[in-house]
Write a protein that holds these residues in place. Structure first.
Motif: not given
Length: 537
Positions: A153-158, A182-185, A235-237, A244-245
């Motif tokens: 689960v991530v926020d809108n700042q990833l 950061d989720v990409t990391h 999926v967006p939250l 979208v948050i």
């Protein structure tokens, strides 16, 4: 504190609470209020350090935490540590409501914030709300922890807000390590085919406000650098207003599914191959039946035609129709009869060659090995070709090593091979050129009497190109010529030689250079015969 007794049936009798309050009178009042509401107060702590210690020892259901406490640590710091380490919910009970304090407290995700003085009803509602919320969150957390799929689960700042145990296992990151990263990391994906990073599905889900599915060639790169095939979606939250948050990414190890899919595909291919083999066998049986039937149907009339030609020649000769002095057109009649006889012989040879090839392929061609003295046998076989060579102004030489041992082989098959090779040599050798037949011990190893015998048939004046050599033993293959009818033949002779040689546990090869074509037959000294299977031919 204003006390209001509530009906007994509304009281949460089993909840165990830890009170953290450094003012003794307020602590006693709060304890009495809680007990009058039916709760159990397991202890009262007056410092943050002591609160953490008692929370760890007693494991209460809920902590009521004052913010301003004696000692180096305040209530906010204690609450954060209790939640992170013990996952025990905390309600702040404080007289401080300034902006900075509230903001600090909010960052610890409290389950309530009550300002003093506290009313019993307000306290009861806050505690029940916190316990219910905690129960729901614990239930959800249990579900997420028990899931076999990884959940991120991530926020809108990833930034990562949650990572379940399955996610920890696959990524190699713990929740504490991944939090606020950061989720990409933490969660990296590459394309299996190109090994290049792909656009992150969580980013696409937030940007496009829709579900994004991982394609079938996605690999997860773990913290250690290893890769795992994965599948599923992001999926967006959204919040209650639909904004979208953040996003939720769900993925799973796809290895077993792929292995199962590969196994199922292999089974399907095996079934298809089995069906193809059965169909090939059916067609092969049909071919056998066709050859067996048509061969008799063809050989009988062709043999009768050949006999009729001979009788016709005899009758015409007796009547003088083949005497040029008595019948001017005798030469024309003779030529046409000769052509008819040759064509009939060629068709009979074609039928016999086809049947012999099929018989060899079906392992139904019988062999009868006997002792062969090549010094006597080979000149006898070449004798009939000597007359043909002389008539075509060719030289036929036979050279047999004197030290050759007795050869044990099938005379019928060997005669067929040598005759076909000699016939081929006589057919293609120009006038004034040579045909050589050589018999000797095999060259490798030199002079070894157990290595086998070579019979070499070579002719000069011709050469086969490197492009044509690999096809020389192919059925129906004939070397391209400006006059395709000059040499005749069906192109089956050398194909039969190749198959017959292999059936006799021998090997045949061909080379060509410097205007010579050389066929080399390597024969074992003793031919061992395998038992024949039942066959239609």
């Amino acid at each position: 504190m204003v006390k209001t007794l509530l009906p007994k049936q509304d009281i949460q009798e089993t909840a165990r609470l830890l009170v953290v309050e450094d003012e003794y009178i307020l602590a006693i009042n709060l304890q009495e209020s809680l007990e009058s509401l039916g709760y159990v107060v397991v202890d009262v702590a007056d410092t943050a350090e002591f609160a953490i210690q008692r929370a760890e020892e007693l494991r209460p259901d809920l902590v009521l935490m004052d913010i301003r406490l004696q000692g180096e640590m305040d209530g906010i710091q204690a609450a954060e540590q209790i939640w992170n380490q013990l996952q025990i919910p905390v309600i702040y009970v404080t007289g401080h409501s300034d902006k900075s304090t509230v903001e600090r407290a909010t960052l610890t995700f409290p389950f309530g914030y009550i300002l003093k003085p506290v009313r019993d009803k307000e306290l009861y509602v806050a505690i029940q709300t916190a316990l219910n919320r905690y129960e729901r969150e614990q239930f959800l957390s249990t579900v997420l922890r028990g899931m076999g799929d990884s959940v991120v689960v991530v926020d809108n700042q990833l930034q990562i807000m949650y990572l379940n145990p399955a996610g920890e296992y696959l990524t190699g990151w713990t929740l504490n390590e991944a939090m606020n990263q950061d989720v990409t990391h933490v969660v990296q994906f590459v394309d299996e085919l190109t090994q290049q990073p792909i656009q992150h599905p969580i980013i696409l889900a937030i940007q496009q406000d829709t579900t994004i599915y991982l394609n079938g060639h996605t690999l997860l790169v773990s913290k250690t650098g290893s890769t795992i095939p994965v599948a599923d979606s992001a999926v967006p939250l959204r919040d209650q207003q639909g904004v979208v948050i953040g996003a939720v990414l769900v993925f799973r190890d796809d290895t077993q599914r792929r292995l199962l899919e590969a196994h199922e595909q292999a089974v399907i291919q095996a079934q298809q191959m089995e069906a193809q083999l059965q169909e090939m066998q059916r067609l092969n049986d049909l071919k056998d039946d066709f050859l067996a039937t048509t061969s008799h149907e063809l050989r009988t009339p062709l043999s009768n035609i050949r006999l009729a030609i001979r009788l016709l020649e005899t009758v015409l000769n007796q009547q003088g129709f083949l005497n040029i002095e008595e019948f001017p057109k005798a030469s024309t009649v003779t030529r046409y009869l000769s052509v008819l006889r040759d064509q009939c012989d060629q068709e009979l040879k074609l039928v016999n060659d086809l049947l012999d090839i099929r018989s060899i392929e079906a392992n139904a061609y019988s062999l009868d090995p006997i002792e062969i003295h090549l010094q006597d046998w080979l000149p006898h076989i070449t004798e009939s070709f000597q007359e043909r060579a002389i008539a075509q102004q060719q030289t036929l030489q036979v050279n047999i090593s004197p030290n050759l041992p007795e050869l044990v082989s099938d005379t019928s098959g060997l005669t067929r091979i040598i005759s076909e090779l000699l016939n081929n040599a006589c057919k293609y050798t120009p006038a004034n050129e040579q045909i050589q037949v050589i018999a000797k011990l095999a060259d490798d190893p030199p002079g070894d009497i157990n290595s086998g015998i070579q019979i070499i048939i070579r002719n000069s004046g011709v050469e086969i190109s490197a492009e044509q050599l690999p096809r020389i033993f192919d059925p129906f293959y004939r070397i391209p010529s400006n006059d395709p009818w000059k040499h005749g033949g069906t192109g089956l002779g050398l194909a039969l030689v190749k198959k017959l040689a292999e059936h006799m546990k021998s090997a045949i090869s061909v080379t060509s250079s410097q205007k010579w074509v050389t066929f080399t037959l390597l024969l074992p000294l003793v031919l061992t015969v395998d038992p024949l299977p039942s066959s239609k031919i």
